[in-house]
Enzyme design. Structure first.
Site, PDB file in Angstrom:
ATOM      1  N   GLU A  87       0.822  -1.210   0.000  1.00  0.00           N
ATOM      2  CA  GLU A  87       0.000   0.000   0.000  1.00  0.00           C
ATOM      3  C   GLU A  87       0.853   1.256   0.000  1.00  0.00           C
ATOM      4  O   GLU A  87       1.957   1.263   0.535  1.00  0.00           O
ATOM      5  CB  GLU A  87      -0.830   0.057   1.279  1.00  0.00           C
ATOM      6  CG  GLU A  87      -1.782  -1.073   1.439  1.00  0.00           C
ATOM      7  CD  GLU A  87      -2.446  -1.035   2.807  1.00  0.00           C
ATOM      8  OE1 GLU A  87      -3.462  -1.707   2.957  1.00  0.00           O
ATOM      9  OE2 GLU A  87      -1.950  -0.341   3.699  1.00  0.00           O
ATOM     10  N   CYS A 113       3.073   8.499   1.232  1.00  0.00           N
ATOM     11  CA  CYS A 113       3.583   7.573   2.238  1.00  0.00           C
ATOM     12  C   CYS A 113       3.816   6.225   1.568  1.00  0.00           C
ATOM     13  O   CYS A 113       2.878   5.630   1.036  1.00  0.00           O
ATOM     14  CB  CYS A 113       2.531   7.459   3.347  1.00  0.00           C
ATOM     15  SG  CYS A 113       2.899   6.200   4.566  1.00  0.00           S
ATOM     16  N   CYS A 120       6.403  -7.060   7.793  1.00  0.00           N
ATOM     17  CA  CYS A 120       7.444  -6.491   8.649  1.00  0.00           C
ATOM     18  C   CYS A 120       7.853  -7.523   9.698  1.00  0.00           C
ATOM     19  O   CYS A 120       7.028  -8.279  10.190  1.00  0.00           O
ATOM     20  CB  CYS A 120       6.913  -5.232   9.348  1.00  0.00           C
ATOM     21  SG  CYS A 120       8.170  -4.383  10.327  1.00  0.00           S
ATOM     22  N   CYS A 124       5.561  -5.097  16.192  1.00  0.00           N
ATOM     23  CA  CYS A 124       5.008  -4.206  17.225  1.00  0.00           C
ATOM     24  C   CYS A 124       3.572  -4.619  17.554  1.00  0.00           C
ATOM     25  O   CYS A 124       2.798  -4.982  16.661  1.00  0.00           O
ATOM     26  CB  CYS A 124       5.057  -2.766  16.745  1.00  0.00           C
ATOM     27  SG  CYS A 124       6.731  -2.238  16.366  1.00  0.00           S
ATOM     28  N   CYS A 127       0.481  -2.823  15.767  1.00  0.00           N
ATOM     29  CA  CYS A 127       0.539  -2.563  14.322  1.00  0.00           C
ATOM     30  C   CYS A 127      -0.112  -3.661  13.488  1.00  0.00           C
ATOM     31  O   CYS A 127       0.156  -4.843  13.682  1.00  0.00           O
ATOM     32  CB  CYS A 127       1.999  -2.388  13.903  1.00  0.00           C
ATOM     33  SG  CYS A 127       2.207  -2.179  12.137  1.00  0.00           S
ATOM     34  N   CYS A 344      -4.770  -2.260   6.207  1.00  0.00           N
ATOM     35  CA  CYS A 344      -3.608  -2.095   7.060  1.00  0.00           C
ATOM     36  C   CYS A 344      -3.866  -0.937   8.007  1.00  0.00           C
ATOM     37  O   CYS A 344      -3.796   0.216   7.616  1.00  0.00           O
ATOM     38  CB  CYS A 344      -2.404  -1.805   6.171  1.00  0.00           C
ATOM     39  SG  CYS A 344      -0.975  -1.271   7.074  1.00  0.00           S
TER      40      CYS A 344
HETATM   41  N1  SAH Z   1       8.386   0.611  10.555  1.00  0.00           N
HETATM   42  C1  SAH Z   1       8.570   2.009  10.615  1.00  0.00           C
HETATM   43  C2  SAH Z   1       7.781   2.755   9.562  1.00  0.00           C
HETATM   44  C3  SAH Z   1       6.381   2.285   9.293  1.00  0.00           C
HETATM   45  S1  SAH Z   1       5.203   2.373  10.609  1.00  0.00           S
HETATM   46  C4  SAH Z   1       8.239   2.543  11.996  1.00  0.00           C
HETATM   47  O1  SAH Z   1       7.712   1.786  12.801  1.00  0.00           O
HETATM   48  O2  SAH Z   1       8.552   3.703  12.248  1.00  0.00           O
HETATM   49  C5  SAH Z   1       4.820   4.097  10.567  1.00  0.00           C
HETATM   50  C6  SAH Z   1       4.143   4.641  11.831  1.00  0.00           C
HETATM   51  O3  SAH Z   1       2.800   4.154  11.990  1.00  0.00           O
HETATM   52  C7  SAH Z   1       4.892   4.281  13.086  1.00  0.00           C
HETATM   53  O4  SAH Z   1       5.139   5.426  13.877  1.00  0.00           O
HETATM   54  C8  SAH Z   1       3.921   3.334  13.751  1.00  0.00           C
HETATM   55  O5  SAH Z   1       4.165   3.283  15.095  1.00  0.00           O
HETATM   56  C9  SAH Z   1       2.580   3.903  13.352  1.00  0.00           C
HETATM   57  N2  SAH Z   1       1.444   2.976  13.618  1.00  0.00           N
HETATM   58  C10 SAH Z   1       1.440   1.632  13.546  1.00  0.00           C
HETATM   59  N3  SAH Z   1       0.212   1.128  13.911  1.00  0.00           N
HETATM   60  C11 SAH Z   1      -0.571   2.182  14.211  1.00  0.00           C
HETATM   61  C12 SAH Z   1      -1.925   2.328  14.655  1.00  0.00           C
HETATM   62  N4  SAH Z   1      -2.712   1.268  14.841  1.00  0.00           N
HETATM   63  N5  SAH Z   1      -2.387   3.581  14.881  1.00  0.00           N
HETATM   64  C13 SAH Z   1      -1.599   4.666  14.664  1.00  0.00           C
HETATM   65  N6  SAH Z   1      -0.325   4.592  14.228  1.00  0.00           N
HETATM   66  C14 SAH Z   1       0.207   3.367  14.020  1.00  0.00           C
HETATM   67 FE1  SF4 Z   2       6.983  -2.835  11.582  1.00  0.00          FE
HETATM   68 FE2  SF4 Z   2       4.580  -1.845  12.200  1.00  0.00          FE
HETATM   69 FE3  SF4 Z   2       6.513  -1.897  14.037  1.00  0.00          FE
HETATM   70 FE4  SF4 Z   2       6.709  -0.180  11.968  1.00  0.00          FE
HETATM   71  S1  SF4 Z   2       5.136  -0.163  13.563  1.00  0.00           S
HETATM   72  S2  SF4 Z   2       8.325  -1.515  12.801  1.00  0.00           S
HETATM   73  S3  SF4 Z   2       5.745  -1.412  10.348  1.00  0.00           S
HETATM   74  S4  SF4 Z   2       5.570  -3.716  13.068  1.00  0.00           S
END
Ligand code: SAH
Ligand code: SF4
Length: 358
Positions: A87, A113, A120, A124, A127, A344
């Site tokens: 995406e 973006c 990944c 986290c 996420c 996502c």
């Molecule tokens: N992997 C990298 C870049 C992609 S994620 C990183 O983690 O920085 C980009 C951003 O989206 C990150 O700051 C992440 O913490 C945030 N994010 C992930 N899941 C989310 C959610 N459910 N609500 C809001 N932001 C989220």
């Molecule tokens: Fe990976 Fe999602 Fe964590 Fe970013 S926030 S490092 S995309 S698992």
């Protein structure tokens, strides 16, 4: 299988085509005149067009679906040559511009973006991307193509300025070589011409790779997904913190070369009852003191796979006020594209403000 033209920097291409200046012409036609087929490039000799057609493809990435949001954001689903899907989101912002007569005009400003991996590895807890696990890295061309295809799809004038944020699916520093190559290809003046100063890489905090990125001196801006102020809390949200703790991240950021007019962005995902207290805000101020930092507060965006809750509005406001009162720049990331039914979850809350507001 044919090679993907977007994987090639102009310099690589000029070693393949002759005379070498043809590489620049190809770049202009593909990235500025939006050619989708080498036969369209009328300034090239017929034999060269045929040779390019034999060796390269321009269609390794295609648009599979689009969703429009009421705020003007558009979410794109792309299909890759091996059928995986990724995406990217086009975010529309209104930026105030003051003209010579001191009139304030609002100008449309775009941020794209992009994803850097299919899935990944970092895992986290909050996420959506993490839930599907990791499939593979994207090539440089697959990253570049997300920007090209969106620009082409919207028929944007080639000179239209854009910001790029590496905040889609995947951890960019887990795919550093390809991301670095994409940064360079995107910034090529004979192509898309997006200066590295308009590109922001967001990372979960792989400290040695932050240092490595800094040493590459690409000029790209940095965003750190911090999300917590003590290792215990951060570990429960982001398992990567066991390998690289908060202290190591701050040290790596201190070593990172930044333009004196710019700041390092710290993203802070606020989750109800987990990290949204004033005590956390206090620790955050302490942690970032002495850094050229800016905090981006994001309210957790709930999705069906998550156990967390969004913070109360007052908690977000008090947190922000606390930081601002102590001289720490802080914006609350507005929800954009929230009405887009995204597969996502993380892509929905993305405010592309990063790149322009640092
Ligand atoms: N992997 C990298 C870049 C992609 S994620 C990183 O983690 O920085 C980009 C951003 O989206 C990150 O700051 C992440 O913490 C945030 N994010 C992930 N899941 C989310 C959610 N459910 N609500 C809001 N932001 C989220
Ligand atoms: Fe990976 Fe999602 Fe964590 Fe970013 S926030 S490092 S995309 S698992």
């Amino acid at each position: 299988m044919k090679e993907f033209l977007c994987d090639f920097a102009a310099a690589d291409l000029s070693a393949i085509v002759s005379p070498p200046y043809r590489a620049k012409q190809i770049f202009q036609w593909v990235y500025q005149r939006y050619a989708t087929n080498f036969n369209e490039i009328s300034t090239l000799p017929k034999e060269l067009r045929a040779a390019l057609n034999d060796r390269f493809t321009l269609e390794a990435v295609t648009i599979a679906a689009k969703q429009n949001s009421a705020d003007g954001s558009v979410k794109y689903l792309f299909r890759l040559a091996d059928n995986h899907a990724i995406e990217a989101v086009l975010l529309l912002m209104r930026e105030e511009q003051i003209d010579e007569d001191e009139n304030v005009a609002k100008q449309a400003q775009y941020t794209i973006c992009v994803s850097t991996q299919v899935g990944c590895k970092i895992g986290c807890a909050f996420c959506m991307t993490a839930k599907g696990g990791f499939t593979r890295n994207l090539s440089a061309g697959e990253i570049v193509a997300q920007v090209l295809l969106i620009k082409r799809d919207r028929q944007m004038p080639p000179e239209k300025g854009l910001n790029v944020v590496y905040m889609g699916m995947g951890e960019p520093l887990d795919n550093l070589d390809n991301v670095a190559k994409a940064i360079a290809i995107l910034s090529d003046e004979s192509g898309l011409g997006i200066s590295p100063r308009r590109q922001t890489l967001s990372t979960s905090g792989i400290s040695p790779k932050i240092v490595a990125l800094g040493k590459m001196k690409l000029g790209v801006l940095l965003a750190i997904s911090l999300h917590a102020v003590d290792d215990r809390t951060r570990q429960t949200l982001m398992p990567i913190n066991k390998a690289y703790n908060i202290e190591s991240i701050i040290a790596a950021v201190k070593a990172f070369p930044i333009d004196l007019r710019k700041r390092v962005m710290f993203e802070y995902l606020m989750i109800k009852g987990v990290n949204d207290s004033i005590d956390c805000a206090k620790k955050l101020v302490k942690l970032l003191s002495g850094l050229r930092a800016k905090v981006n507060l994001i309210a957790f965006n709930p999705h069906e796979a998550a156990v967390f809750e969004s913070p109360d509005r007052v908690a977000v406001e008090s947190f922000q006020r606390f930081l601002l009162d102590r001289g720490l720049l802080c914006v609350v990331r507005k929800s954009r594209g929230l009405d887009i039914d995204a597969a996502c979850g993380q892509l929905r809350e993305r405010l592309g403000e990063q790149a322009r507001a640092l």
